[in-house]
Design a protein around this motif. Structure first.
Motif, PDB file in Angstrom:
ATOM      1  N   LEU A  60       4.788  -5.874  -1.579  1.00  0.00           N
ATOM      2  CA  LEU A  60       3.693  -7.050  -0.577  1.00  0.00           C
ATOM      3  C   LEU A  60       2.440  -6.518  -0.466  1.00  0.00           C
ATOM      4  CD1 LEU A  60       3.651  -9.793   0.461  1.00  0.00           C
ATOM      5  CD2 LEU A  60       4.865  -9.115   2.502  1.00  0.00           C
ATOM      6  N   TRP A  61       2.406  -5.210   0.056  1.00  0.00           N
ATOM      7  CA  TRP A  61       1.173  -4.790   0.530  1.00  0.00           C
ATOM      8  C   TRP A  61       0.344  -4.551  -0.571  1.00  0.00           C
ATOM      9  CZ3 TRP A  61      -0.455  -4.998   5.147  1.00  0.00           C
ATOM     10  CH2 TRP A  61       0.613  -4.740   6.220  1.00  0.00           C
ATOM     11  N   ILE A  84      -1.374  -8.122  -1.215  1.00  0.00           N
ATOM     12  CA  ILE A  84      -2.156  -8.443  -0.320  1.00  0.00           C
ATOM     13  C   ILE A  84      -3.434  -7.783  -0.514  1.00  0.00           C
ATOM     14  CG2 ILE A  84      -2.557  -8.275   2.162  1.00  0.00           C
ATOM     15  CD1 ILE A  84       0.339  -8.622   2.738  1.00  0.00           C
ATOM     16  N   SER A  85      -3.194  -6.628  -0.888  1.00  0.00           N
ATOM     17  CA  SER A  85      -4.610  -5.721  -1.321  1.00  0.00           C
ATOM     18  C   SER A  85      -5.310  -6.244  -2.279  1.00  0.00           C
ATOM     19  CB  SER A  85      -4.241  -4.145  -1.418  1.00  0.00           C
ATOM     20  OG  SER A  85      -3.696  -4.223  -2.666  1.00  0.00           O
ATOM     21  N   HIS A  86      -4.546  -6.901  -3.062  1.00  0.00           N
ATOM     22  CA  HIS A  86      -5.081  -7.683  -4.336  1.00  0.00           C
ATOM     23  C   HIS A  86      -5.716  -9.087  -4.008  1.00  0.00           C
ATOM     24  CE1 HIS A  86      -4.595  -5.340  -8.385  1.00  0.00           C
ATOM     25  NE2 HIS A  86      -4.016  -4.555  -7.294  1.00  0.00           N
ATOM     26  N   GLY A  87      -5.578  -9.368  -2.795  1.00  0.00           N
ATOM     27  CA  GLY A  87      -6.278 -10.743  -2.386  1.00  0.00           C
ATOM     28  C   GLY A  87      -5.389 -11.977  -2.505  1.00  0.00           C
ATOM     29  N   VAL A  88      -4.143 -11.933  -2.305  1.00  0.00           N
ATOM     30  CA  VAL A  88      -3.526 -13.110  -2.326  1.00  0.00           C
ATOM     31  C   VAL A  88      -2.249 -13.007  -1.343  1.00  0.00           C
ATOM     32  CG1 VAL A  88      -2.158 -12.109  -4.463  1.00  0.00           C
ATOM     33  CG2 VAL A  88      -2.413 -14.690  -4.004  1.00  0.00           C
ATOM     34  N   LEU A  89      -1.788 -13.759  -0.794  1.00  0.00           N
ATOM     35  CA  LEU A  89      -1.094 -13.850   0.373  1.00  0.00           C
ATOM     36  C   LEU A  89       0.337 -14.617  -0.371  1.00  0.00           C
ATOM     37  CD1 LEU A  89      -2.890 -14.265   3.403  1.00  0.00           C
ATOM     38  CD2 LEU A  89      -2.311 -12.334   2.197  1.00  0.00           C
ATOM     39  N   VAL A  90       1.416 -14.164  -0.410  1.00  0.00           N
ATOM     40  CA  VAL A  90       2.849 -14.903  -0.679  1.00  0.00           C
ATOM     41  C   VAL A  90       3.724 -14.524   0.443  1.00  0.00           C
ATOM     42  CG1 VAL A  90       2.157 -14.624  -3.019  1.00  0.00           C
ATOM     43  CG2 VAL A  90       3.435 -12.886  -1.973  1.00  0.00           C
ATOM     44  N   VAL A  91       4.774 -15.289   0.169  1.00  0.00           N
ATOM     45  CA  VAL A  91       6.223 -15.152   1.093  1.00  0.00           C
ATOM     46  C   VAL A  91       7.099 -14.409   0.566  1.00  0.00           C
ATOM     47  CG1 VAL A  91       7.828 -16.053   2.679  1.00  0.00           C
ATOM     48  CG2 VAL A  91       5.271 -17.276   2.486  1.00  0.00           C
ATOM     49  N   SER A 100      -5.541 -16.932  -8.246  1.00  0.00           N
ATOM     50  CA  SER A 100      -4.241 -16.442  -7.189  1.00  0.00           C
ATOM     51  C   SER A 100      -3.469 -15.865  -8.159  1.00  0.00           C
ATOM     52  CB  SER A 100      -3.744 -17.689  -6.289  1.00  0.00           C
ATOM     53  OG  SER A 100      -3.192 -18.488  -7.162  1.00  0.00           O
TER      54      SER A 100
END
Lengths: 528, 528
Positions: free
Chosen positions: A464-465, A468-475, A510
């Motif tokens: 997940l980190w 996130i570092s690649h610039g997309v947020l997921v759950v 994304s």
């Protein structure tokens, strides 16, 4: 039919409705005649002459994203497609996609109006019934009668402040301290707060995460119920099943009608209530079709217009609700206007047996005294005054559906094109409805042997980190599990929601960022 | 100061706030860099491009009843007075009372706007924080800082769906099963539902119904607290006092600042919380003055304009809140926009210690996820965009106040002129604030010997039918009692509300009908 009051919690049964300013209900004395024109010094309701707002004008768009895009694509509706759809709707307008002149699509809500099915400000800004203002309440019944008519007569509706409110009230209506609710193992976890508030105990049910599954694992459910006293020796048999049966959150699965019949049969055998949460099931989605994309990954505009009729939609696309097979008043269906109109309205409704709706109404007098009259007025009048009623509202839903379908396909296309997908590292489940897709990280599946079930969440958190570092947020799926330990072996997925992004480019990007991140993580030996 | 968390119920303390779609709160791995432009596939929030509403135009009036009246009197503002008030407000307009041309007083709420203190539809129609949208939440704090600033620093505010919602949340925040709440014996009885919902036990306090009383009977309260274990041997000492301390409902009494200091001292000594419910306290009312009425019972228009400044109002008219003497974070003040703006908004706020507000926020995630964003947007932008902020809102309140004052005086004048009043059969208490007046039927007062305390309610019910048959509806005091037996001897009054009627004529007529009915009933030997 069985008596639906058997399902109502003792807490809910103990509540009564009354108002201190009502005219006495006992028998008037002999000789009493009601006055033809009584004057009110009773209710503490300000005269509407005190309201500072005199009228409101509401300006609508004809299509989602109509005014937003400066590009040729209106996120799902190219200008040509837009024009074509207008023709399809029987409006012979130029197919040039020009934004119509401002205000052609607006209407006014006055302080006073004589049209009873429209709400004016003297009603919409005044205290109203906790069950909802009558025109909107009636509309919810007309709507359900057309889309998901219950298989019995004594059903009713109540307006809520959204799906969460409806779910909390459903829990209050049926759960007493210690009652068990069956819950899909990955779910809309705020529901657990509502269970907790009513003193209930959630028990997770397995979800089958394979392609074309119904979501809920039927065999697991049947076995659990049949062997309840052995499997759960310290718990009473379940009072209810909570299911997001169409476009499940977070997995996106949709239960077929046949599947629902089987589950409903279990509900009758084991006498539990079904709480059906359906915030986005109306957004039915055709299967991804690669032929819709050109070699440079553009979509042919002709494919984007809404090309199905209401009749076709209702008959062949919309999945039937549990309501439609309910003959014993044990289904509580929770709807919301959040996804089809706007979340900030805080507006939804619940359909259930009239006795359950009565219980919910009495609880509404405790927890919020009903939804915003302003929200109710705007929604009611947009639908009835401007869109043209029931069919107009369904037409709007079809437009939303076309745009969501486009968004879903763009995201899937972006993933399918990726190296990570082609290498078999990831998979995505094509949802039949709603706004969520399950994105599976196959090398984190304990069944495939790469990672032990104990490690899934720990490695998933590192991944997940990376994402996130690649610039997309997921759950991550494990964030939405009822019992993390129970679900460890199925926690190797992320929920993707294609609702919030701004445009086609961002959706494609994304998917690219997400799959790039997974590939990089994999190539780095499952490390950040 | 003492720790305000001591007041929070165990139930409320057990709740936690979290969202499954938030970015992880644990420490990122070494080398992690946040992305400058992350794309959201996480939250299930529809892009605002899906909202069918593109903009909203809101048209305001400048005075209550501005457009309604076809008569020379605008229920409290004759056209001349209206013009004068405009001059008084520093607007050099013609004093001819002409209704301004339509739209001069309107503003637009667009889908997107760049002014952060105004709300646009992309925020107002989207999911928002349960505590309220930031500009409105900030406004509630600015407003309280100007009107009723707490005597300590760590206070906070939360937006609610109205006073009932605020009261229910206050009860949940502080009451555990079996906790006692002291309640004025005649009160806003829906509060008892909120107490019950939290498992609390209400204990009534005597009200002193004599002219110029503070409402609450201080000596009774002090004695009860001092001798609690003797008076209430089976109950724990009170956790809270619920009081409508300004313009009490139903009696209309207002507690002086000196009185509040004494009660607050008791709260410190006996360590209980004060829940201060104040829905209409801003409507301060000058004493009835017969010289304002001409011999034909008309009011001189010059007397009707709002003739006090904000400074004068805040310093000399508005009664200080318990907040202003609270040094220990034990006051929970519940406000609403229902009476000053409009009830249908379902909008209010609560001011209390930050820890209590946190508890209320966590409960809001269970029971309604916050107020309508549409209501919040409209109220915020009316106040900030159009009225001119804090002072503009206070100016609107002063206009409301002038109209309510006029209505109250008309009703009292109508009663004072009646034969029933002149014969000493009835009395009415001139309220210092709010929308209610106590109308006492003196010959039903057990202390005066005409009717025994056992008979008050039975005879009162017959009188109520007589009043209804004369064409006026009022609320009998006994309908609003916490414990009818406890209050028998003080149940010989009716609550009169001068808020709902349409115009001057109806208000005068209502007083006439009411007093005629009482006289007829009396002349008929206390029989219908």
């Amino acid at each position: 039919m069985s008596d639906a009051s058997q399902f109502i919690s003792k807490r809910a049964q103990s509540r009564k409705s009354s108002h201190f300013a009502n005219v006495p209900s006992d028998k008037p004395p002999a000789g009493f005649k009601p006055h033809p024109k009584p004057l009110l010094l009773s209710y503490g309701t300000p005269n509407d002459g005190f309201f500072p707002i005199d009228s409101i004008e509401v300006n609508l768009v004809e299509f989602p994203f109509e005014h937003q895009s400066k590009q040729s694509h209106l996120n799902g509706h190219s200008k040509e497609a837009n024009g074509q759809a207008k023709e399809a709707n029987g409006q012979a307008k130029e197919a040039n996609g020009q934004v119509k002149e401002e205000k052609s699509n607006s209407f006014r809500i006055s302080r006073h109006s004589d049209t009873p099915e429209l709400l004016d400000l003297s009603r919409g800004l005044q205290y109203g019934p906790v069950s909802g203002l009558d025109p909107l309440l009636q509309f919810t019944k007309e709507f359900i009668s057309k889309t998901h008519k219950p298989a019995y007569d004594e059903w009713n509706s109540i307006v809520t402040t959204g799906a969460s409110d409806g779910l909390n009230k459903a829990c209050d209506a049926i759960l007493d301290q210690g009652d068990v609710v069956l819950v899909e193992e990955f779910t809309f976890t705020p529901f657990l707060r509502f269970v907790n508030n009513a003193g209930g105990i959630p028990v997770p049910l397995k979800i089958d995460l394979s392609q074309d599954s119904n979501g809920l694992d039927y065999n697991y459910l049947e076995n659990l119920l049949t062997n309840w006293s052995k499997e759960k020796p310290n718990l009473p048999k379940p009072k209810a099943l909570y299911t997001i049966s169409t476009g499940q959150n977070p997995t996106g699965f949709t239960q077929t009608l046949e599947f629902r019949r089987k589950v409903y049969k279990l509900a009758e055998e084991h006498n539990f209530v079904i709480i059906e949460d359906d915030p986005y099931g109306y957004l039915t989605l055709p299967k991804y079709d690669s032929s819709r994309f050109s070699s440079n990954d553009q979509v042919d505009p002709a494919d984007l217009k809404n090309d199905i009729t209401i009749e076709d939609y209702l008959t062949n696309h919309l999945t039937p609700s549990y309501l439609e097979i309910d003959t014993t008043g044990r289904v509580i269906r929770v709807e919301t206007f959040s996804k089809l109109f706007a979340p900030g309205l805080r507006l939804g409704f619940v359909i259930a047996h009239a006795k359950i709706i009565d219980a919910i109404r009495n609880y509404s007098e405790v927890v919020n005294r009903g939804a915003s009259g302003l929200s109710q007025t705007v929604v009611n009048n947009v639908i009835r005054d401007k869109l043209g009623g029931l069919d107009g509202w369904l037409n709007w839903i079809l437009k939303m559906r076309a745009t969501y379908s486009h968004r879903k396909d763009l995201l899937l296309h972006s993933i399918y094109k990726s190296e990570a997908f082609k290498k078999g590292l990831v998979d995505v489940i094509d949802p039949k409805a709603g706004m969520f897709a399950t994105f599976k990280v196959k090398f984190l599946d304990p069944a495939e042997g790469n990672v032990s079930s104990d490690e899934v969440v720990a490695v998933g958190k590192q991944l997940l980190w990376k994402i996130i570092s690649h610039g997309v947020l997921v759950v991550p799926g494990y964030n939405m599990s009822v019992d993390p330990d129970f679900s460890l072996e199925r926690s190797n997925f992320f929920r993707l929601c294609y609702a919030p992004l701004n445009n086609d480019e961002d959706i494609i990007e994304s998917g690219k960022r997400l799959t790039d991140a997974v590939l990089e993580f994999y190539n780095n030996g499952n490390k950040f």
